[in-house]
Design a protein around this motif. Structure first.
Motif, PDB file in Angstrom:
ATOM      1  N   PRO A 229     -54.214  41.527  33.627  1.00  0.00           N
ATOM      2  CA  PRO A 229     -52.791  41.257  33.896  1.00  0.00           C
ATOM      3  C   PRO A 229     -52.580  39.772  34.163  1.00  0.00           C
ATOM      4  O   PRO A 229     -53.301  39.173  34.956  1.00  0.00           O
ATOM      5  CB  PRO A 229     -52.492  42.107  35.135  1.00  0.00           C
ATOM      6  N   ALA A 230     -51.614  39.176  33.493  1.00  0.00           N
ATOM      7  CA  ALA A 230     -51.293  37.768  33.700  1.00  0.00           C
ATOM      8  C   ALA A 230     -50.302  37.638  34.847  1.00  0.00           C
ATOM      9  O   ALA A 230     -49.625  38.611  35.203  1.00  0.00           O
ATOM     10  CB  ALA A 230     -50.712  37.182  32.414  1.00  0.00           C
ATOM     11  N   PRO A 231     -50.198  36.460  35.459  1.00  0.00           N
ATOM     12  CA  PRO A 231     -49.213  36.264  36.544  1.00  0.00           C
ATOM     13  C   PRO A 231     -47.804  36.570  36.062  1.00  0.00           C
ATOM     14  O   PRO A 231     -47.480  36.354  34.893  1.00  0.00           O
ATOM     15  CB  PRO A 231     -49.371  34.781  36.883  1.00  0.00           C
ATOM     16  N   GLN A 232     -46.997  37.075  36.970  1.00  0.00           N
ATOM     17  CA  GLN A 232     -45.624  37.413  36.616  1.00  0.00           C
ATOM     18  C   GLN A 232     -44.851  36.167  36.210  1.00  0.00           C
ATOM     19  O   GLN A 232     -44.951  35.122  36.840  1.00  0.00           O
ATOM     20  CB  GLN A 232     -44.914  38.093  37.780  1.00  0.00           C
ATOM     21  N   GLU A 233     -44.099  36.291  35.130  1.00  0.00           N
ATOM     22  CA  GLU A 233     -43.305  35.170  34.658  1.00  0.00           C
ATOM     23  C   GLU A 233     -42.013  35.051  35.443  1.00  0.00           C
ATOM     24  O   GLU A 233     -41.534  36.011  36.043  1.00  0.00           O
ATOM     25  CB  GLU A 233     -42.962  35.345  33.168  1.00  0.00           C
ATOM     26  N   ASN A 238     -44.596  40.986  33.145  1.00  0.00           N
ATOM     27  CA  ASN A 238     -45.967  40.491  33.011  1.00  0.00           C
ATOM     28  C   ASN A 238     -46.457  40.630  31.584  1.00  0.00           C
ATOM     29  O   ASN A 238     -46.210  41.640  30.931  1.00  0.00           O
ATOM     30  CB  ASN A 238     -46.916  41.280  33.929  1.00  0.00           C
ATOM     31  N   LYS A 239     -47.139  39.610  31.130  1.00  0.00           N
ATOM     32  CA  LYS A 239     -47.866  39.707  29.875  1.00  0.00           C
ATOM     33  C   LYS A 239     -49.307  40.123  30.176  1.00  0.00           C
ATOM     34  O   LYS A 239     -49.742  40.124  31.322  1.00  0.00           O
ATOM     35  CB  LYS A 239     -47.841  38.369  29.127  1.00  0.00           C
ATOM     36  N   TYR A 270     -51.749  35.682  25.319  1.00  0.00           N
ATOM     37  CA  TYR A 270     -50.904  36.329  26.321  1.00  0.00           C
ATOM     38  C   TYR A 270     -49.855  37.130  25.563  1.00  0.00           C
ATOM     39  O   TYR A 270     -49.023  36.547  24.860  1.00  0.00           O
ATOM     40  CB  TYR A 270     -50.244  35.287  27.220  1.00  0.00           C
ATOM     41  N   HIS A 272     -47.207  40.738  25.123  1.00  0.00           N
ATOM     42  CA  HIS A 272     -46.361  41.791  25.667  1.00  0.00           C
ATOM     43  C   HIS A 272     -45.774  42.505  24.453  1.00  0.00           C
ATOM     44  O   HIS A 272     -45.716  41.934  23.368  1.00  0.00           O
ATOM     45  CB  HIS A 272     -45.273  41.196  26.559  1.00  0.00           C
TER      46      HIS A 272
END
Length: 311
Positions: A229-233, A238-239, A270, A272
């Motif tokens: 999980p990538a940091p929330q944009e 999240n991507k 990254y 989604h």
């Protein structure tokens, strides 16, 4: 007038300098000293000499009472606190310091970011929005809301350059059922013929969607190592961070030390669901052809629009 059905609207932004002289600004430090002068203790002659011209002019203004001046100073202080800046444009409180594209410009100027939406067929401007943020990353929703109100119909496609390719923008368009024509950074370089000279740049690693692998310039496959999980944009969502590599192929590769500097080469994506859908569309001939309409639409209007504002 039956000029267009507004099927495809192109979006772009440009930094436009505000109507404010670079000498007509006041600094946070001067505001603080002036507040001290009127509320706590008067400034000495030496301290007054060190004030900038606009602050001395304010101090010597006899048309306002001390109480009025205190109210103004605290209002200015509040505006600086809200903006996070250390100086304020006195002709336009809403302007923010931004780097313009003026030739030879070294320092930011008090400006606005003008967002423009233009129909690709008729070249009619569908919406204009002036924002205080110097970047275009999250500007599509506000401008699109205005475009929808102006047109009273929903465009089928929205094109914009790579900087708009944020999850907040893509999800907004996807929720409206509008197709996003926004290339990735690599796709943009490929379409514009500005790919890097380095033969081992990420642009030359080919992604095989069916096998879910990257094929390197030496024809070796980099497989998926893991998904994280990538940091929330900003704007939410999240991507997923996907990491691809092939340690054993890199270990014995003749380009070791050229393609990578550490143990082996890795490729990180990254993704989604909505960003991947847009990426896939922009890799097709249809997507590329439709996107090319943008360069002859909104960018030309932005240049003309900025010139008119300067008159």
């Amino acid at each position: 007038m039956v000029l267009t059905d507004f099927e495809h609207v192109s979006i772009d932004g440009t930094i436009k300098e505000a109507y404010n002289s670079p000498f007509n600004i006041i600094k946070e430090k001067d505001i603080s000293l002036l507040i001290r002068h009127y509320v706590i203790q008067e400034l000495t002659k030496d301290e007054i000499k060190k004030l900038r011209r606009t602050a001395r002019k304010f101090l010597n203004d006899k048309s306002k009472s001390d109480e009025e001046k205190v109210d103004i100073l605290f209002y200015w202080w509040l505006l600086l606190d809200y903006s996070g800046q250390v100086s304020l444009a006195l002709n336009d409180y809403d302007a923010r310091l931004m780097k313009t594209k003026d030739k030879g410009q070294k320092y930011p100027k008090f400006s606005f970011n003008i967002q423009l939406g233009t129909d690709t067929e008729s070249k009619l401007i569908c919406g204009v929005n002036a924002v205080q943020n110097p970047t275009d990353h999250y500007q599509i929703p506000a401008l699109m809301n205005q475009i929808l109100v102006n047109l009273q119909i929903k465009p089928q496609k929205i094109s914009a350059d790579t900087i708009y390719s944020t999850l907040a923008n893509l999800r907004y368009l996807d929720n409206l059922g509008i197709t996003a024509l926004i290339p990735t950074l690599q796709q943009n370089r490929e379409n514009s013929g500005k790919q890097p000279d380095n033969p081992f740049a990420i642009d030359y690693f080919v992604f095989d969607e069916y096998k879910n692998v990257f094929i390197c310039p030496n024809n070796k496959e980099l497989t998926l190592d893991g998904a994280y999980p990538a940091p929330q944009e900003k704007g939410g969502g999240n991507k997923i961070k996907l990491v691809y590599s092939n340690y054993f192929a890199c270990k014995n590769c003749e380009y070791k030390g050229i393609c990578y500097n550490k143990n082996h080469r890795t490729i990180t994506r990254y993704v989604h669901e909505v960003s991947y859908k847009t990426e896939r569309l922009m890799s097709t001939e249809e997507g590329i052809k439709e996107y090319k309409k943008r360069s002859k639409t909104v960018e030309a209007h932005n240049g003309y629009f900025q010139k008119c504002l300067s008159l």
